[in-house]
Write an enzyme that holds these catalytic residues in place. Structure first.
Site, PDB file in Angstrom:
ATOM      1  N   LEU A   1       3.144   2.586  -2.532  1.00 53.96           N
ATOM      2  CA  LEU A   1       3.061   1.834  -1.264  1.00 53.96           C
ATOM      3  C   LEU A   1       4.200   2.345  -0.389  1.00 53.96           C
ATOM      4  O   LEU A   1       5.260   1.739  -0.269  1.00 53.96           O
ATOM      5  CB  LEU A   1       3.173   0.327  -1.520  1.00 53.96           C
ATOM      6  CG  LEU A   1       2.883  -0.554  -0.304  1.00 53.96           C
ATOM      7  CD1 LEU A   1       1.407  -0.474   0.098  1.00 53.96           C
ATOM      8  CD2 LEU A   1       3.275  -2.004  -0.567  1.00 53.96           C
ATOM      9  N   HIS A   2       3.999   3.517   0.203  1.00 52.97           N
ATOM     10  CA  HIS A   2       5.076   4.276   0.840  1.00 52.97           C
ATOM     11  C   HIS A   2       5.768   3.504   1.966  1.00 52.97           C
ATOM     12  O   HIS A   2       6.966   3.268   1.928  1.00 52.97           O
ATOM     13  CB  HIS A   2       4.524   5.574   1.447  1.00 52.97           C
ATOM     14  CG  HIS A   2       3.962   6.551   0.473  1.00 52.97           C
ATOM     15  ND1 HIS A   2       4.719   7.329  -0.374  1.00 52.97           N
ATOM     16  CD2 HIS A   2       2.663   6.905   0.245  1.00 52.97           C
ATOM     17  CE1 HIS A   2       3.921   8.120  -1.078  1.00 52.97           C
ATOM     18  NE2 HIS A   2       2.676   7.879  -0.734  1.00 52.97           N
ATOM     19  N   ASP A   3       5.018   3.151   3.003  1.00 53.53           N
ATOM     20  CA  ASP A   3       5.654   2.836   4.285  1.00 53.53           C
ATOM     21  C   ASP A   3       6.292   1.462   4.362  1.00 53.53           C
ATOM     22  O   ASP A   3       7.240   1.265   5.136  1.00 53.53           O
ATOM     23  CB  ASP A   3       4.628   2.986   5.412  1.00 53.53           C
ATOM     24  CG  ASP A   3       4.248   4.441   5.639  1.00 53.53           C
ATOM     25  OD1 ASP A   3       3.152   4.701   6.153  1.00 53.53           O
ATOM     26  OD2 ASP A   3       5.060   5.322   5.289  1.00 53.53           O
TER      27      ASP A   3
ATOM     28  N   THR B   1       8.250   0.274   2.453  1.00 56.33           N
ATOM     29  CA  THR B   1       9.662   0.382   2.019  1.00 56.33           C
ATOM     30  C   THR B   1      10.607   0.377   3.222  1.00 56.33           C
ATOM     31  O   THR B   1      11.736  -0.117   3.130  1.00 56.33           O
ATOM     32  CB  THR B   1       9.902   1.676   1.212  1.00 56.33           C
ATOM     33  OG1 THR B   1       9.524   2.813   2.015  1.00 56.33           O
ATOM     34  CG2 THR B   1       9.118   1.677  -0.092  1.00 56.33           C
TER      35      THR B   1
END
Ligand code: RIB
Ligand code: CA
Length: 332
Positions: A253-255, A257
């Protein structure tokens, strides 16, 4: 339509933010978490850019997510349709043709703002006192580079640039050497990383530790809201490619963060070092060259966060998503 009240910012944790994005689901989770945190963050606007999918679709996906969240009062500005000097590279192989495959959301009704995103970024930042606006960058950095070119005073006016992008020891995800957001527009990234504003970079080293496991997606689904159901399916589709490529359970769940860092910086750890962008080599184009051991003597221009408390991250994300539909009480 409920008008979100502007919180009394800035506070110690409080910030005015602009979110630059190329929505696939991880981007949308990021800006929804921000909108569910009005006591800490005031979202001035969402700006879209070509990246995961072309600009027409990233601009549509941003509005679809906002309308699902009943946040159609958030202004959305469309930006660059292509990188500064290279042809656009997209990621339909990961996110599907629409960038939002996996769950059908209605066509958006809310309009795009008329201004071009880089110009809107300049206007919003320069209209606030120095040091009050943070740019949250979840996509190729074309809009940010264009804004910096339009207004040379912009970098000094910013509080911080927090970006999801790059990689240190993790290797690349679009080539062996490069992460997608940097690879799509390395010239833009080079301008941003050397603009002089405080920069915090959240690379794949961090985001690959934070994956949408079945347990986490089921916890999201148990919120039992239309928004949670939609993102359960969107994220379930979105993890297929990474599970097959890496053999993991779940996809990064990259973004979100980037927003989690603003809300709970204690969930992250890293180091202030020099980072430069490879813009010439066909072999390593878009690589973030991270001088982790300071061997070059180059200025430490970036805080690189390579550690995350993944369970704390998902607890935060799911708790903030549980706040939808937002009520006046959520204004903090
Ligand atoms: O490499 C991951 C990044 O590329 C994320 O921002 C994801 O949304 C895609 O844009
Ligand atoms: Ca993105």
């Amino acid at each position: 339509m409920k008008k979100r009240s502007e919180p009394a910012l800035p506070t110690e944790l409080g910030r005015h933010i602009i979110i630059d994005t190329d929505p696939s689901p991880d981007d949308a989770v990021a800006f929804l978490v921000a909108l569910a945190s009005p006591a800490e963050l005031n979202v001035l606007a969402i700006t879209t850019v070509a990246g995961n999918v072309p600009i027409e679709l990233t601009s549509k996906n941003a509005r679809k997510a906002l309308e699902l969240a009943a946040c159609a009062d958030v202004p959305v500005y469309a930006g660059a349709a292509a990188p500064l000097v290279r042809p656009l590279v997209t990621a339909e192989h990961v996110h599907g043709r629409t960038g939002f495959d996996g769950y059908d959301l209605p066509e958006p009704i809310m309009p795009l703002q008329s201004a071009f995103a880089p110009e809107a970024i300049v206007d919003m930042v320069m209209s606030k006192p120095p040091g009050e606006v943070t740019l949250c960058c979840l996509a190729p950095l074309t809009n940010i580079a264009l804004a910096l070119a339009k207004e040379p005073r912009l970098a000094a006016r910013l509080k911080e640039i927090v970006l999801m992008g790059g990689s240190f020891a993790e290797g690349g995800n679009i080539t062996p050497a490069a992460e997608f957001n940097i690879y799509v527009d390395p010239e833009a990234a080079a301008r941003v990383f050397n603009c002089g504003a405080p920069i915090t970079m959240i690379p794949l080293d961090c985001t690959h530790q934070a994956r949408t496991t079945t347990q986490r997606l089921e916890k999201l689904r148990r919120l039992d809201t239309p928004l949670a159901e939609a993102f359960y399916h969107l994220l379930k589709f979105n993890k297929i490619f990474d599970e097959q490529k890496y053999g993991w359970e779940g996809g990064p769940l990259h973004d979100a963060t980037v927003i989690a860092y603003l809300l709970a910086p204690e969930l992250f750890a890293g180091r202030q070092v020099n980072v430069q962008i490879e813009c010439a080599s066909s072999l390593t184009l878009g690589m973030t060259v991270v001088d982790w051991w300071s061997v070059t003597g180059r200025p430490a221009n970036v805080k690189v966060l390579n550690q995350i408390n993944a369970s704390g991250y998902f607890d935060l994300v799911i708790e903030r998503l549980s706040r939808f539909p937002l009520s006046d009480a959520a204004d903090g």
